[in-house]
Write an enzyme that holds these catalytic residues in place. Structure first.
Site, PDB file in Angstrom:
ATOM      1  CG  HIS A   1      45.167 -39.716  11.879  1.00 36.61           C
ATOM      2  ND1 HIS A   1      45.158 -38.461  12.434  1.00 36.61           N
ATOM      3  CD2 HIS A   1      43.907 -39.931  11.459  1.00 36.61           C
ATOM      4  CE1 HIS A   1      43.948 -37.952  12.349  1.00 36.61           C
ATOM      5  NE2 HIS A   1      43.169 -38.821  11.747  1.00 36.61           N
TER       6      HIS A   1
ATOM      7  CG  ASN B   1      37.769 -37.174   6.660  1.00 36.51           C
ATOM      8  OD1 ASN B   1      36.981 -36.567   7.380  1.00 36.51           O
ATOM      9  ND2 ASN B   1      39.076 -36.953   6.684  1.00 36.51           N
TER      10      ASN B   1
ATOM     11  NE  ARG C   1      42.210 -34.200  15.311  1.00 34.90           N
ATOM     12  CZ  ARG C   1      41.733 -34.722  14.182  1.00 34.90           C
ATOM     13  NH1 ARG C   1      41.483 -36.017  14.078  1.00 34.90           N
ATOM     14  NH2 ARG C   1      41.530 -33.958  13.123  1.00 34.90           N
TER      15      ARG C   1
ATOM     16  CD  GLN D   1      47.912 -38.122  14.576  1.00 32.06           C
ATOM     17  OE1 GLN D   1      46.995 -38.746  15.093  1.00 32.06           O
ATOM     18  NE2 GLN D   1      47.809 -37.648  13.363  1.00 32.06           N
TER      19      GLN D   1
HETATM   20  P1  NDP Z   1      30.779 -32.972  13.631  1.00 31.14           P
HETATM   21  O1  NDP Z   1      31.037 -31.533  13.820  1.00 31.14           O
HETATM   22  O2  NDP Z   1      29.701 -33.400  12.694  1.00 31.14           O
HETATM   23  O3  NDP Z   1      30.439 -33.660  15.014  1.00 31.14           O
HETATM   24  C1  NDP Z   1      31.067 -33.327  16.189  1.00 31.14           C
HETATM   25  C2  NDP Z   1      30.081 -33.557  17.311  1.00 31.14           C
HETATM   26  O4  NDP Z   1      30.781 -33.464  18.550  1.00 31.14           O
HETATM   27  C3  NDP Z   1      28.965 -32.517  17.335  1.00 31.14           C
HETATM   28  O5  NDP Z   1      27.724 -33.211  17.405  1.00 31.14           O
HETATM   29  C4  NDP Z   1      29.268 -31.745  18.606  1.00 31.14           C
HETATM   30  O6  NDP Z   1      28.132 -31.340  19.293  1.00 31.14           O
HETATM   31  C5  NDP Z   1      29.914 -32.825  19.464  1.00 31.14           C
HETATM   32  N1  NDP Z   1      30.634 -32.257  20.596  1.00 31.14           N
HETATM   33  C6  NDP Z   1      31.453 -31.188  20.643  1.00 31.14           C
HETATM   34  N2  NDP Z   1      31.898 -31.005  21.888  1.00 31.14           N
HETATM   35  C7  NDP Z   1      31.336 -31.966  22.650  1.00 31.14           C
HETATM   36  C8  NDP Z   1      31.402 -32.280  24.019  1.00 31.14           C
HETATM   37  N3  NDP Z   1      32.116 -31.521  24.868  1.00 31.14           N
HETATM   38  N4  NDP Z   1      30.705 -33.348  24.469  1.00 31.14           N
HETATM   39  C9  NDP Z   1      29.947 -34.093  23.621  1.00 31.14           C
HETATM   40  N5  NDP Z   1      29.838 -33.819  22.310  1.00 31.14           N
HETATM   41  C10 NDP Z   1      30.534 -32.775  21.830  1.00 31.14           C
HETATM   42  O7  NDP Z   1      32.167 -33.617  13.199  1.00 31.14           O
HETATM   43  P2  NDP Z   1      32.479 -35.070  12.641  1.00 31.14           P
HETATM   44  O8  NDP Z   1      31.550 -36.036  13.259  1.00 31.14           O
HETATM   45  O9  NDP Z   1      32.594 -35.023  11.163  1.00 31.14           O
HETATM   46  O10 NDP Z   1      33.957 -35.254  13.217  1.00 31.14           O
HETATM   47  C11 NDP Z   1      34.162 -35.303  14.630  1.00 31.14           C
HETATM   48  C12 NDP Z   1      35.643 -35.325  14.935  1.00 31.14           C
HETATM   49  O11 NDP Z   1      36.219 -36.527  14.451  1.00 31.14           O
HETATM   50  C13 NDP Z   1      36.465 -34.224  14.246  1.00 31.14           C
HETATM   51  O12 NDP Z   1      36.409 -33.012  14.952  1.00 31.14           O
HETATM   52  C14 NDP Z   1      37.846 -34.815  14.241  1.00 31.14           C
HETATM   53  O13 NDP Z   1      38.498 -34.537  15.459  1.00 31.14           O
HETATM   54  C15 NDP Z   1      37.583 -36.315  14.161  1.00 31.14           C
HETATM   55  N6  NDP Z   1      37.877 -36.830  12.813  1.00 31.14           N
HETATM   56  C16 NDP Z   1      38.829 -37.793  12.673  1.00 31.14           C
HETATM   57  C17 NDP Z   1      39.192 -38.252  11.434  1.00 31.14           C
HETATM   58  C18 NDP Z   1      40.190 -39.355  11.259  1.00 31.14           C
HETATM   59  O14 NDP Z   1      40.742 -39.495  10.165  1.00 31.14           O
HETATM   60  N7  NDP Z   1      40.447 -40.164  12.260  1.00 31.14           N
HETATM   61  C19 NDP Z   1      38.608 -37.676  10.216  1.00 31.14           C
HETATM   62  C20 NDP Z   1      37.509 -36.774  10.474  1.00 31.14           C
HETATM   63  C21 NDP Z   1      37.211 -36.336  11.728  1.00 31.14           C
HETATM   64  P3  NDP Z   1      27.260 -30.081  18.914  1.00 31.14           P
HETATM   65  O15 NDP Z   1      27.595 -29.714  17.504  1.00 31.14           O
HETATM   66  O16 NDP Z   1      25.900 -30.662  19.105  1.00 31.14           O
HETATM   67  O17 NDP Z   1      27.644 -29.036  19.874  1.00 31.14           O
END
Ligand code: NDP
Length: 400
Positions: A333, A147, A285, A314
């Site tokens: 959400h 998603n 989140r 939630q």
């Molecule tokens: P990804 O794993 O593709 O992306 C997460 C990114 O966050 C990675 O690039 C990671 O960096 C980066 N990251 C982690 N920690 C840090 C930090 N301390 N500072 C800066 N960047 C950081 O996941 P998605 O993009 O698919 O999803 C991200 C989040 O969105 C999910 O974990 C979830 O919480 C939320 N989400 C919400 C949904 C909703 O329905 N509202 C649905 C889907 C997701 P790197 O890997 O480079 O270390």
């Protein structure tokens, strides 16, 4: 035989749908980075059906029962005497969605002596105490990418809703009015603004791509830098710290996972680094943002608006202060649980379960914890530890 406990949100107030607004659910052929969509051997649901609520059962009942397993589906997950707590002691698998999370705290994991697998039907496994899962050798998996693009669409929607003052303008019409000056006295163009994303993973990068045609300046912060070719293609400015990113941004969007490193990253101190009158969008989140500091920033005008769809816990209590804060465009959400997304993540859960029961490896990109350590996508995006603290507050929703 395995007992599978599946925690899903309640059916619609008017009952489970018997028909839908559309007849088909267009799907991408492949995700943007080349990852394939879920590949279960079969599915037992009609794409486009409501699968995420209790009666939808994620389309799993026939598959599980015909293989001799037991499926318990419930929305009762919080407070004393929840069905989840009652069923946990002999559960082998727990499945839940971030939209209606089964908070798998260390206490619950300690009581679930037979638990082997926790599946997030969606993305974001912060509702599980990952440290406890690591220490108890429980596998945690999520349906990576299912998603991400759906959420990115919601981010763009939320940015435009805030900057253009859409919701108050719409409300004027519902109230029978035509007060143009009231509507536009908080309305601006997104064009020429600076937009910054905290994280440029699957969602964050998609947001950057979707926003490029709006003629905005694009900025990002991430633990790992994007390839130079992507930075050049989108004309991105990289920031290695939050202060630098938010100081320049008119709009900030949060797209990182919740883990101990990111919990409450937006707080009274960091909000003071924002430009006065900037907008904050959070579909990642709720706990990334300090609850009361956000209300203070909206009331003082430090932030011109806040939007998104994630809360902590939630469901949030009926008196949660974000509900009545000024200038927000919050929803429950929903961004990652469109009917289109449900089709993908229900298939992804089925794929994970098929692998588990047939003792085949679960796709590496779905793994968060395995073998007593962070694994797969989890090893890249999460940090060890626990972010479930305070989740018992979710029980107040029913009581209030
Ligand atoms: P990804 O794993 O593709 O992306 C997460 C990114 O966050 C990675 O690039 C990671 O960096 C980066 N990251 C982690 N920690 C840090 C930090 N301390 N500072 C800066 N960047 C950081 O996941 P998605 O993009 O698919 O999803 C991200 C989040 O969105 C999910 O974990 C979830 O919480 C939320 N989400 C919400 C949904 C909703 O329905 N509202 C649905 C889907 C997701 P790197 O890997 O480079 O270390």
């Amino acid at each position: 035989m395995a007992k599978v406990v599946c925690v899903l949100y309640d059916d619609p107030v008017g009952g489970y749908p018997t028909s839908y607004a559309r007849d088909d659910v267009p799907q991408p052929k492949i995700y943007p980075d080349g990852q394939t969509l879920p590949t279960p051997q079969a599915i037992d649901f009609k794409p486009g059906a409501l699968l995420g609520s209790v009666s939808g059962e994620l389309g799993l009942r026939k598959f599980l029962e015909s293989n001799g397993h037991q499926l318990v589906v419930t929305s009762s997950k919080d407070g004393e005497d929840s069905v989840l707590d009652r069923e946990l002691p002999d559960a082998e698998i727990v499945i839940s969605q971030p939209f209606w999370p089964a908070y798998m705290t260390a206490e619950r994991i300690a009581r679930a002596k037979k638990l082997k697998l926790i599946v997030t039907a969606g993305i974001g496994s912060d509702h599980t105490d990952l440290q406890a899962a690591i220490e108890n050798n429980i596998t945690v998996a999520e349906v990576t990418y299912c998603n991400s693009n759906a959420v990115a669409e919601h981010v763009v929607l939320s940015i435009l809703a805030l900057v253009r003052n859409f919701i108050p303008s719409h409300n004027i019409i519902l109230q029978g009015g035509w007060n143009i000056a009231d509507a536009v006295s908080r309305s601006y163009d997104l064009e020429a603004m600076q937009v910054g994303t905290v994280a440029a993973g699957r969602i964050g990068l998609r947001v950057l791509r979707l926003l490029k045609p709006f003629g905005v300046g694009l900025h990002y912060l991430d633990r790992h830098r994007l390839p130079r070719a992507v930075e050049e293609e989108l004309d991105l400015t990289y920031h290695d710290n939050l202060e630098s990113l938010v100081k320049i941004s008119d709009v900030v969007t949060l797209n990182c996972p919740l883990h101990p490193e990111t919990e409450h990253m937006i707080n009274e101190k960091t909000l003071n680094f924002f430009k006065r009158g900037s907008y904050l969008v959070n579909t990642a989140r709720g706990k990334l943002v300090d609850r009361d500091a956000l209300v203070g920033a909206l009331e003082s005008g430090q932030l011109a608006g806040y939007a998104g769809d994630v809360w902590f816990p939630q469901p949030p209590a009926k008196d949660h202060p974000w509900r009545t804060a000024p200038h927000h465009a919050l929803t429950p959400h929903i961004s990652g649980t469109s009917l289109s997304a449900q089709t993908r993540y229900a298939a992804g859960v089925r794929e994970i379960l098929e692998s588990y029961f047939e003792k085949r490896p679960i796709r590496n990109e779905y793994l968060v914890v395995q073998g007593g350590k962070l694994a797969g996508v989890g090893a890249h995006s999460y940090s060890e530890g626990d972010a479930t603290g305070g989740s018992e507050e979710a029980a107040r929703f029913e009581k209030a």
